[in-house]
Design an enzyme around this catalytic site. Structure first.
Site, mmCIF file in Angstrom:
data_model
loop_
_atom_site.group_PDB
_atom_site.id
_atom_site.type_symbol
_atom_site.label_atom_id
_atom_site.label_comp_id
_atom_site.label_asym_id
_atom_site.label_seq_id
_atom_site.Cartn_x
_atom_site.Cartn_y
_atom_site.Cartn_z
ATOM 1 N N HIS A 166 0.964 -1.183 0.012
ATOM 2 C CA HIS A 166 -0.016 -0.012 -0.015
ATOM 3 C C HIS A 166 0.857 1.246 0.179
ATOM 4 C CE1 HIS A 166 -3.562 2.118 0.666
ATOM 5 N NE2 HIS A 166 -3.134 2.942 1.276
ATOM 6 N N GLU A 209 -2.414 -5.507 -4.294
ATOM 7 C CA GLU A 209 -3.000 -4.778 -3.172
ATOM 8 C C GLU A 209 -4.509 -5.789 -2.990
ATOM 9 O OE1 GLU A 209 -3.315 -0.731 -0.713
ATOM 10 O OE2 GLU A 209 -4.274 -0.997 -2.600
ATOM 11 N N ASN A 256 27.073 -21.865 -4.100
ATOM 12 C CA ASN A 256 27.700 -23.126 -4.125
ATOM 13 C C ASN A 256 27.403 -24.350 -3.217
ATOM 14 O OD1 ASN A 256 29.864 -22.864 -6.204
ATOM 15 N ND2 ASN A 256 31.447 -22.155 -4.596
#
Lengths: 701, 151
Positions: free
Chosen positions: A48, A70, A425
């Site tokens: 918002h 929203e 990794n």
């Protein structure tokens, strides 16, 4: 409004990034536990705020996208199902928003097509009609009850200023409710800068009158004066058939209104039994709270003012300048001290000792100002791990410790990339697929631990996984195959030495090696990067048990402790992070092995190099008392011969002039007496010479 | 800079190996005496080293060596002309700085043949000015100082 918004751009960007970070974090929380309303509310709030600020700045795509988000989120809050698909779309939205913010930051005008995302969001919501706020849902009685409970639990905002309504008003409300109208509590905040608040309040009332029926105003704008409106807040109780958005946009059209909050007005059933008593208004749910400007996190009026006054955003550039000035101040102070000693000026010396204390404090504070918690980059990693684990179909639990450890921002920036690399990794090559783990009798969910620790004068960051580990045998094999070492050399190596092979450039980058060794994309890159600013990398690994990589980092890039050495009348600084030990050395101790000089160090042969040679200076002739600085080279320890050791000292690393980017020179510092001293960068310095002569054999223990 | 008078060029006149040189004053940050210079190993041969200019690390180049002139020990007359370049602060060592003067543009000639007596790369020569019977070689110190440096 012809506002020059460019000056707010930086503020907008940093605020947007904070909000995006919050979004990412809370989304991860929600993904872990879809019933977590708290996380959902945070997500909603951040989306918002983003919507509001992007609309204000005129970034339409951003506000459109956040608006759709929203809507989807609102659906979730009203019992919608947080399906993995929907969460995925939301994650993508966050990524897109991030990209947009980056574009804005770099003034890149290229636009991103958001329509697929918006469509996806709408489709995800299909089962229910999209609606903002509770307005459209009030029809069903059952839902009303459930809404009441939820709104009470969420209520925080307006409760502290209850409106008192009398019996007549409550009668009006019940009548309106019977006629199918809704009752709202509207709270309007007039901006603090406004000179004539009562006029604004009146304007707000008149505007509302045109669209709704006002039951009660507090205070009443028709009678109130500016003094009574010092807080700038007016509350209205209204009944209407209009929806929340319509009312809000009407009020927001007015100028000098800083905040509009609209909430359902619910008269409590218990209190309705005694209509003569004054009723108090409670219940504001946060989702109904709309603000023109983004408010401080919690809507408490008093606290929303003070925190913003207690912190100031300062650019790092300015902090750097400040740091430089403090450095200058210290250098000049040292000069004064010399004068004081030279001319035996007692009073001056006394004054200077006070100044000394002050400058030291000043330096400490500036250094502290430059530090930020590692959280700044650590907080991005849960998302990274999530994405990789989905892609690779692995189950991983990321444990992060030491988020609050503080480190110089410059260092933090430097380590982000290596850390991402190391985490990748661990995920790619360390953690095995769940089935394989189960076969091995391990928990199918792997663990990657990321830990930050403070050790006296440095920071240690550890990345540990409980994955497959590195097989030293395979590493040796590959190294021989690739011609880095010979077979007899490989046969002599123990496992610890073999694992260090992973740092050899070119060994680990080949794809084939990655597959065979099961690990290690570009470990040499990580090592080079970390060492470039005085850090070190160590790696421990056990086949089948896991791997642990530790990064030892300096607290700051701009100040480091260095060993000062004299080499043919010049002073050089060697960062202590590269120094293993120092030893006195007499010329007759030096032995020749082939073309090289060497010394016996605790029974081991230690290769010696003249720093004079490396720096192109004449070797010292004379009485023969020298010193050796033992450093870790690319292929074992090396003793560097210097004329003498001048001691250890904190040095301020000065930004290096472009023209001085010379291999082996890590930077420049200015001593207390104003003298310029070069800081040696040991690894590249050794590399230049070792490539010229033949590579020395690996040191054997 | 003298915005008002485009017919004249304000230059700093300095001396190298008994010859006069001039540089547009717009290129120059300041002129200082030579302080301690720390030599930089493995740098270009004409780089004298680095020095501390009020806390800023400044690269120092020897203009005699840069121009292929015989080298000479620094003395009381020696000065450093400090330039603010794209590659940071650079100080150029000259034998002496004699004058700041206005040179009418009509007295500047583009006669590069005249400079073949030195080994200077002629692209650094902007022209030759005449002043009180002396010839002043106008050089572009900025590019002279930065070309040939690393990075």
């Amino acid at each position: 409004m012809l506002l020059d918004l460019t000056k707010y751009k930086d503020e907008f960007i940093s605020e947007a990034r904070e909000n995006l970070q919050t979004l990412n974090e809370s989304m991860l929380e929600l993904e872990a536990d879809p019933s977590k309303t708290e996380a959902l509310n945070t997500i909603f709030r951040s989306a918002h705020t983003l919507k509001g600020s992007s609309a204000l700045m005129g970034f339409e795509d951003m506000s459109k996208l956040t608006n759709s988000m929203e809507n989807a989120l609102d659906e979730l809050r009203h019992g919608g199902h947080a399906s993995p698909e929907l969460l995925d779309i939301l994650f993508k939205c966050i990524d897109t928003l991030e990209e947009m913010v980056n574009n804005i930051d770099q003034e890149n005008e290229s636009s991103i097509d958001i329509s697929p995302l918006i469509e996806a969001l709408t489709n995800a919501n299909k089962p229910k009609k999209v609606s903002r706020g509770k307005a459209g849902k009030k029809a069903g009685k059952n839902r009303e009850t459930s809404d009441n409970t939820s709104s009470t639990s969420l209520c925080t905002a307006l409760s502290e200023e209850s409106i008192q309504i009398d019996a007549t008003s409550s009668e009006q409300i019940s009548k309106a409710a019977a006629a199918g109208e809704k009752c709202f509590h509207i709270r309007v905040k007039i901006s603090e800068a406004c000179e004539m608040k009562s006029v604004r309040a009146y304007a707000a009332q008149q505007t509302l009158k045109q669209i709704v029926h006002i039951v009660k105003s507090n205070p009443d704008p028709e009678t109130v004066d500016d003094a009574a409106l010092s807080g700038g807040i007016i509350s209205f109780i209204v009944t209407t058939s209009k929806c929340v958005d319509e009312i809000r946009s009407a009020v927001e059209m007015l100028s000098e209104i800083s905040e509009v909050k609209i909430a359902d007005f619910n008269t409590q059933p218990v209190q309705q039994k005694t209509p003569n008593e004054k009723l108090s208004v409670e219940a504001v749910s946060k989702e109904m709270t709309a603000t023109v400007k983004s408010p401080a996190k919690e809507a408490d009026e008093k606290s929303s003012v003070s925190p913003s006054l207690q912190t100031v955003r300062v650019s790092f550039e300015r902090l750097d300048t400040l740091m430089n000035l403090v450095g200058e101040l210290i250098i000049n102070k040292v000069q004064l001290e010399r004068v004081a000693t030279q001319y035996r000026l007692e009073p001056l010396s006394r004054a200077l000792s006070n100044i000394s204390r002050l400058t030291t404090d000043l330096q400490d504070i500036v250094m502290q100002m430059r530090t930020v918690p590692v959280q700044h980059i650590f907080q991005r990693f849960p998302r990274l791990i999530r994405d990789i684990s989905i892609k690779e179909e692995k189950k991983v639990n990321l444990e992060i410790n030491g988020m609050d450890i503080e480190i110089d921002r410059a260092v933090l920036e430097e380590i982000n990339e290596p850390l991402v690399h190391l985490l990748r990794n661990s995920m790619d090559h360390g953690i095995e697929p769940p089935a394989e783990r189960e076969n091995k009798g391990k928990n199918p969910v792997g663990t990657v631990k990321l830990t930050a620790l403070r050790r006296r004068d440095h920071i240690v960051i550890e990345i540990e996984d409980d994955g497959a580990g590195i097989d030293p045998e395979k590493l040796r094999h590959t190294a021989v195959e690739k011609g880095f070492i010979s077979q007899p050399e490989a046969d002599q190596m123990d496992d610890d030495q073999s694992i260090k092979l992973i740092f050899l450039a070119g060994l680990s980058t080949a794809k084939k090696v990655t597959d065979i060794s099961g690990r290690g994309v570009g470990m040499d890159v990580v090592k080079t990067k970390i060492e470039s600013f005085g850090g070190t990398v160590t790696l421990e690994s056990k086949v089948g048990v896991g791997t642990k990589v530790s990064l030892k980092l300096p607290l700051t890039l701009s100040v480091t402790t260095a060993l000062l050495v004299r080499v043919s009348n010049q002073i050089y600084a060697i960062p202590v992070s590269s120094v293993q030990e120092v030893l006195p050395l007499r010329k007759e101790q030096i032995r020749s092995i082939g073309n090289s000089d060497a010394i016996l160090l605790r029974g081991n042969v230690c290769l010696l190099l003249w720093l004079h040679d490396l720096l192109g200076l004449p070797r010292t002739t004379g009485d023969g008392l020298l010193s050796a600085v033992v450093v870790e080279g690319a292929s074992g320890t090396v003793g560097l011969i210097v004329d003498s050791l001048l001691g250890q000292q904190e040095i301020v690393i000065k930004s290096q002039s472009e023209s001085l980017k010379i291999r082996g020179i890590g930077g420049v510092t200015i001593m207390g007496d104003g003298q310029v001293v070069l800081i040696l960068d040991i690894a590249p310095l050794l590399q230049t010479t070792l490539h010229q002569s033949e590579a020395p054999p690996l040191q054997t223990k | 800079m003298n915005m008002a008078d485009q017919s004249q060029l304000q230059i700093i006149v300095f001396e190298l190996d008994k010859k006069l040189y001039g540089v547009d004053i717009g290129q120059v940050k300041e002129i200082t005496e030579i302080k301690d210079v720390a030599p930089v190993p493995n740098a270009a041969p004409f780089v004298e080293g680095v020095t501390n200019l009020r806390g800023q690390v400044t690269t120092v180049i020897d203009l005699r060596r840069r121009l292929g002139l015989p080298s000479k020990a620094h003395d009381k007359e020696s000065r450093m002309i400090i330039l603010e370049t794209k590659k940071g602060l650079v100080g150029t060592i000259v034998d002496s700085v004699s004058d700041v003067s206005m040179l009418p543009r009509k007295d500047i000639e583009n006669t590069p043949e005249l400079v073949s007596s030195t080994d200077a790369d002629q692209s650094f020569v902007q022209g030759v000015g005449k002043k009180d019977g002396d010839l002043i070689l106008l050089v572009d110190l900025q590019s002279l100082a930065t070309s040939g440096l690393r990075a």
